[in-house]
Write a protein that holds these residues in place. Structure first.
Motif, PDB file in Angstrom:
ATOM      1  N   GLN A   1       0.842  -1.203   0.000  1.00 54.96           N
ATOM      2  CA  GLN A   1       0.000   0.000   0.000  1.00 54.96           C
ATOM      3  C   GLN A   1       0.877   1.253   0.000  1.00 54.96           C
ATOM      4  OE1 GLN A   1      -1.988   1.318   3.724  1.00 54.96           O
ATOM      5  NE2 GLN A   1      -3.910   1.142   2.565  1.00 54.96           N
ATOM      6  N   HIS A   2       1.923   1.246   0.826  1.00 58.06           N
ATOM      7  CA  HIS A   2       2.818   2.407   0.871  1.00 58.06           C
ATOM      8  C   HIS A   2       3.636   2.506  -0.422  1.00 58.06           C
ATOM      9  CE1 HIS A   2       4.850   5.705   2.777  1.00 58.06           C
ATOM     10  NE2 HIS A   2       6.035   5.134   2.646  1.00 58.06           N
ATOM     11  N   ALA A   3       3.996   1.363  -0.993  1.00 61.48           N
ATOM     12  CA  ALA A   3       4.707   1.377  -2.268  1.00 61.48           C
ATOM     13  C   ALA A   3       3.843   2.031  -3.349  1.00 61.48           C
ATOM     14  CB  ALA A   3       5.082  -0.042  -2.679  1.00 61.48           C
ATOM     15  N   CYS A   4       2.548   1.732  -3.335  1.00 66.17           N
ATOM     16  CA  CYS A   4       1.625   2.354  -4.296  1.00 66.17           C
ATOM     17  C   CYS A   4       1.589   3.866  -4.111  1.00 66.17           C
ATOM     18  CB  CYS A   4       0.223   1.773  -4.134  1.00 66.17           C
ATOM     19  SG  CYS A   4       0.050   0.065  -4.686  1.00 66.17           S
ATOM     20  N   TYR A   5       1.581   4.309  -2.848  1.00 69.77           N
ATOM     21  CA  TYR A   5       1.599   5.752  -2.575  1.00 69.77           C
ATOM     22  C   TYR A   5       2.862   6.383  -3.169  1.00 69.77           C
ATOM     23  CZ  TYR A   5       2.796   9.967   0.031  1.00 69.77           C
ATOM     24  OH  TYR A   5       3.208  11.239   0.357  1.00 69.77           O
ATOM     25  N   LEU A   6       4.010   5.747  -2.960  1.00 71.47           N
ATOM     26  CA  LEU A   6       5.268   6.298  -3.457  1.00 71.47           C
ATOM     27  C   LEU A   6       5.293   6.317  -4.984  1.00 71.47           C
ATOM     28  CD1 LEU A   6       7.754   4.560  -0.981  1.00 71.47           C
ATOM     29  CD2 LEU A   6       7.067   6.964  -0.973  1.00 71.47           C
ATOM     30  N   ILE A   7       4.755   5.280  -5.606  1.00 70.97           N
ATOM     31  CA  ILE A   7       4.713   5.221  -7.068  1.00 70.97           C
ATOM     32  C   ILE A   7       3.745   6.263  -7.624  1.00 70.97           C
ATOM     33  CG2 ILE A   7       4.047   3.780  -9.039  1.00 70.97           C
ATOM     34  CD1 ILE A   7       5.031   1.352  -7.392  1.00 70.97           C
ATOM     35  N   ASP A   8       2.612   6.456  -6.952  1.00 76.49           N
ATOM     36  CA  ASP A   8       1.596   7.405  -7.416  1.00 76.49           C
ATOM     37  C   ASP A   8       1.994   8.860  -7.186  1.00 76.49           C
ATOM     38  OD1 ASP A   8      -0.182   5.487  -8.324  1.00 76.49           O
ATOM     39  OD2 ASP A   8      -1.253   5.354  -6.418  1.00 76.49           O
ATOM     40  N   CYS A   9       2.622   9.129  -6.054  1.00 79.12           N
ATOM     41  CA  CYS A   9       2.778  10.519  -5.600  1.00 79.12           C
ATOM     42  C   CYS A   9       4.197  11.053  -5.672  1.00 79.12           C
ATOM     43  CB  CYS A   9       2.256  10.650  -4.165  1.00 79.12           C
ATOM     44  SG  CYS A   9       0.521  10.173  -3.989  1.00 79.12           S
ATOM     45  N   THR A  10       5.155  10.237  -6.085  1.00 85.72           N
ATOM     46  CA  THR A  10       6.532  10.710  -6.201  1.00 85.72           C
ATOM     47  C   THR A  10       7.122  10.203  -7.515  1.00 85.72           C
ATOM     48  OG1 THR A  10       7.723   8.825  -5.221  1.00 85.72           O
ATOM     49  CG2 THR A  10       6.719  10.396  -3.700  1.00 85.72           C
ATOM     50  N   ASP A  11       8.318  10.666  -7.819  1.00 86.04           N
ATOM     51  CA  ASP A  11       9.028  10.211  -9.007  1.00 86.04           C
ATOM     52  C   ASP A  11      10.117   9.201  -8.659  1.00 86.04           C
ATOM     53  OD1 ASP A  11       7.556  11.799 -10.742  1.00 86.04           O
ATOM     54  OD2 ASP A  11       8.862  13.534 -10.442  1.00 86.04           O
ATOM     55  N   ILE A  12      10.025   8.609  -7.469  1.00 80.91           N
ATOM     56  CA  ILE A  12      11.019   7.625  -7.045  1.00 80.91           C
ATOM     57  C   ILE A  12      11.048   6.459  -8.033  1.00 80.91           C
ATOM     58  CG2 ILE A  12      11.662   5.980  -5.229  1.00 80.91           C
ATOM     59  CD1 ILE A  12      10.315   7.784  -3.224  1.00 80.91           C
ATOM     60  N   LYS A  13      12.239   6.031  -8.399  1.00 86.18           N
ATOM     61  CA  LYS A  13      12.383   4.898  -9.299  1.00 86.18           C
ATOM     62  C   LYS A  13      11.913   3.621  -8.607  1.00 86.18           C
ATOM     63  CE  LYS A  13      16.296   6.943 -11.769  1.00 86.18           C
ATOM     64  NZ  LYS A  13      17.738   6.813 -12.107  1.00 86.18           N
ATOM     65  N   ILE A  14      11.446   2.672  -9.401  1.00 87.81           N
ATOM     66  CA  ILE A  14      10.913   1.423  -8.859  1.00 87.81           C
ATOM     67  C   ILE A  14      11.939   0.707  -8.001  1.00 87.81           C
ATOM     68  CG2 ILE A  14       9.946  -0.830  -9.419  1.00 87.81           C
ATOM     69  CD1 ILE A  14       8.083   1.522 -10.027  1.00 87.81           C
TER      70      ILE A  14
ATOM     71  N   LYS B   1       1.764 -10.023  -7.039  1.00 89.83           N
ATOM     72  CA  LYS B   1       0.842 -10.959  -6.406  1.00 89.83           C
ATOM     73  C   LYS B   1      -0.310 -10.219  -5.738  1.00 89.83           C
ATOM     74  CE  LYS B   1       0.642 -14.550  -2.829  1.00 89.83           C
ATOM     75  NZ  LYS B   1       1.414 -15.292  -1.801  1.00 89.83           N
ATOM     76  N   ILE B   2      -0.004  -9.101  -5.070  1.00 92.73           N
ATOM     77  CA  ILE B   2      -1.024  -8.367  -4.317  1.00 92.73           C
ATOM     78  C   ILE B   2      -1.848  -7.447  -5.221  1.00 92.73           C
ATOM     79  CG2 ILE B   2      -1.355  -6.596  -2.529  1.00 92.73           C
ATOM     80  CD1 ILE B   2       0.995  -7.874  -1.017  1.00 92.73           C
ATOM     81  N   MET B   3      -1.177  -6.762  -6.156  1.00 94.53           N
ATOM     82  CA  MET B   3      -1.855  -5.751  -6.971  1.00 94.53           C
ATOM     83  C   MET B   3      -2.327  -6.275  -8.325  1.00 94.53           C
ATOM     84  SD  MET B   3      -1.968  -3.227  -4.974  1.00 94.53           S
ATOM     85  CE  MET B   3      -2.683  -2.075  -6.129  1.00 94.53           C
ATOM     86  N   GLY B   4      -1.860  -7.466  -8.712  1.00 95.26           N
ATOM     87  CA  GLY B   4      -2.288  -8.021  -9.987  1.00 95.26           C
ATOM     88  C   GLY B   4      -1.566  -7.459 -11.182  1.00 95.26           C
ATOM     89  N   MET B   5      -0.528  -6.694 -10.973  1.00 96.10           N
ATOM     90  CA  MET B   5       0.291  -6.139 -12.046  1.00 96.10           C
ATOM     91  C   MET B   5       1.651  -5.756 -11.475  1.00 96.10           C
ATOM     92  SD  MET B   5      -1.438  -2.356 -12.574  1.00 96.10           S
ATOM     93  CE  MET B   5      -3.124  -2.958 -12.452  1.00 96.10           C
ATOM     94  N   SER B   6       2.628  -5.622 -12.344  1.00 96.83           N
ATOM     95  CA  SER B   6       3.971  -5.266 -11.897  1.00 96.83           C
ATOM     96  C   SER B   6       4.016  -3.804 -11.443  1.00 96.83           C
ATOM     97  CB  SER B   6       4.977  -5.471 -13.024  1.00 96.83           C
ATOM     98  OG  SER B   6       4.740  -4.526 -14.056  1.00 96.83           O
ATOM     99  N   PRO B   7       5.026  -3.429 -10.654  1.00 97.66           N
ATOM    100  CA  PRO B   7       5.151  -2.023 -10.231  1.00 97.66           C
ATOM    101  C   PRO B   7       5.245  -1.060 -11.411  1.00 97.66           C
ATOM    102  CG  PRO B   7       6.583  -3.412  -8.901  1.00 97.66           C
ATOM    103  CD  PRO B   7       6.036  -4.281 -10.000  1.00 97.66           C
TER     104      PRO B   7
ATOM    105  N   LYS C   1       4.057  -1.469 -14.484  1.00 99.40           N
ATOM    106  CA  LYS C   1       2.755  -1.375 -15.129  1.00 99.40           C
ATOM    107  C   LYS C   1       1.796  -0.570 -14.281  1.00 99.40           C
ATOM    108  CE  LYS C   1      -0.747  -4.200 -17.445  1.00 99.40           C
ATOM    109  NZ  LYS C   1      -1.186  -5.573 -17.806  1.00 99.40           N
ATOM    110  N   TYR C   2       1.881  -0.722 -12.969  1.00 98.82           N
ATOM    111  CA  TYR C   2       1.016   0.052 -12.069  1.00 98.82           C
ATOM    112  C   TYR C   2       1.266   1.554 -12.235  1.00 98.82           C
ATOM    113  CZ  TYR C   2      -1.003   1.936  -7.774  1.00 98.82           C
ATOM    114  OH  TYR C   2      -1.717   2.691  -6.871  1.00 98.82           O
ATOM    115  N   ARG C   3       2.542   1.936 -12.390  1.00101.07           N
ATOM    116  CA  ARG C   3       2.864   3.365 -12.558  1.00101.07           C
ATOM    117  C   ARG C   3       2.216   3.919 -13.816  1.00101.07           C
ATOM    118  NH1 ARG C   3       8.524   5.519 -10.884  1.00101.07           N
ATOM    119  NH2 ARG C   3       7.297   6.366  -9.179  1.00101.07           N
ATOM    120  N   LYS C   4       2.126   3.121 -14.861  1.00102.54           N
ATOM    121  CA  LYS C   4       1.546   3.587 -16.131  1.00102.54           C
ATOM    122  C   LYS C   4       0.021   3.486 -16.128  1.00102.54           C
ATOM    123  CE  LYS C   4       5.624   2.003 -18.682  1.00102.54           C
ATOM    124  NZ  LYS C   4       6.138   1.022 -19.696  1.00102.54           N
ATOM    125  N   HIS C   5      -0.522   2.692 -15.204  1.00 97.48           N
ATOM    126  CA  HIS C   5      -1.960   2.445 -15.160  1.00 97.48           C
ATOM    127  C   HIS C   5      -2.718   3.720 -14.791  1.00 97.48           C
ATOM    128  CE1 HIS C   5      -5.597   0.076 -14.763  1.00 97.48           C
ATOM    129  NE2 HIS C   5      -5.802   0.553 -13.555  1.00 97.48           N
TER     130      HIS C   5
END
Length: 294
Positions: free
Chosen positions: A245-258, A279-285, A287-291
């Protein structure tokens, strides 16, 4: 002993241009307190810095994991996890990571008319230990806001917001109890709530189930039974859910590299992080950033 000044896996750093620092020094709001350098070093093995020629900035260091040390005015201090300190400006100093358990640190160089007043409270190490009322993760999210704002560019608005947010950031440490008391009524003393809060406060670390159970004051078996019954998840699985969940926040709200996000949530193996995220999100990190969201 090996000594390395920089070059750590997952590190991030921004050094503001001299012209931008000069601009802030000539602005009455920014001149009160402004950042000149800011960064994050995870597991900074062999990190070492020695400045025999003093610098004009104060140096703030927040150790969230591992151990280190600093030396100033012929005094040496040992630093452990959940401690922070400020090195005074215009004074020779040195600091570095422990050889066997290198620290993970957030660091900021800063100046300004009010810098000395904040620094006076932190010239020796202070503890910021996770408790039922601590708000460590909120403080680290504020650091990310400051970093991301400066990363977006050096417009006048970005600079002034980063300065204002930095006042708040230092205030959460200098006035630690007041910062914790501000939301004390929002935190339950319930065993499960206490455990989840403890997990969130240590989102960037590896926690064993025994460490979590110990925090609640119950045996591992009794704690696990209650936690499973209340949440439908084992404590370890729930902690992984919070990390992602926190990883999603960082991917959504910052420009931190995967490959930097995994370090921020306490996972050193980037491949394991990618598998867990998928496994948890159903897509790679990536792909999630581009979603598209929302």
């Amino acid at each position: 002993m090996i000594k390395r000044k920089d070059g750590f896996s997952g590190e991030r750093a921004l050094v503001l241009p001299a012209s931008i620092i000069h601009t802030m020094e000539n602005n009455p709001l920014a001149n009160a307190l402004h950042i000149t350098d800011i960064g994050y070093y995870p597991r900074a093995e062999h990190h070492f810095r020695k400045r025999e020629t003093p610098i004009s900035q104060y140096v703030f260091i927040y150790c969230v994991e591992g151990r280190g040390w600093f030396s100033v005015n012929d005094e040496r201090y040992e630093i452990k996890s959940n401690q922070c300190f400020i090195l005074p400006a215009n004074v020779p100093h040195s600091y570095g990571a422990d050889d066997t358990d290198p620290w993970t640190i957030y660091w900021i160089h800063f100046k300004g008319d009010l810098a000395e007043y904040y620094a006076l409270r932190l010239l020796t190490p202070i503890d910021i230990k996770p408790t039922i009322y601590s708000r460590i993760n909120g403080r680290l999210n504020l650091f990310e806001e400051i970093y991301h704002t400066l990363e977006l560019g050096y417009s006048k608005e970005n600079l002034l917001y980063s300065c204002s947010a930095f006042h708040h950031f230092l205030g959460t440490i200098c006035y630690l109890q007041e910062y914790r008391n501000a939301t004390v009524n929002d935190i339950s003393n319930d065993l499960v709530d206490a455990a989840i809060h403890f997990m969130k406060e240590n989102i960037g670390k590896k926690l064993s189930i025994s460490e979590i159970a110990e925090h609640t004051g119950y045996s591992v078996s009794h704690f696990s039974t209650i936690f499973n019954h209340r949440t439908g998840h084992s404590p370890v699985n729930y902690f992984n859910l919070l990390k992602i969940q926190h990883a999603c926040y960082l991917i959504d709200c910052t420009d931190i590299k995967i490959n930097q996000v995994c370090h921020k949530i306490g996972i050193e193996d980037c491949y394991y992080f990618s598998r867990l995220f998928s496994k948890i999100m159903g897509m790679s990190p990536s792909k999630y950033r581009k979603h598209k969201k929302g």
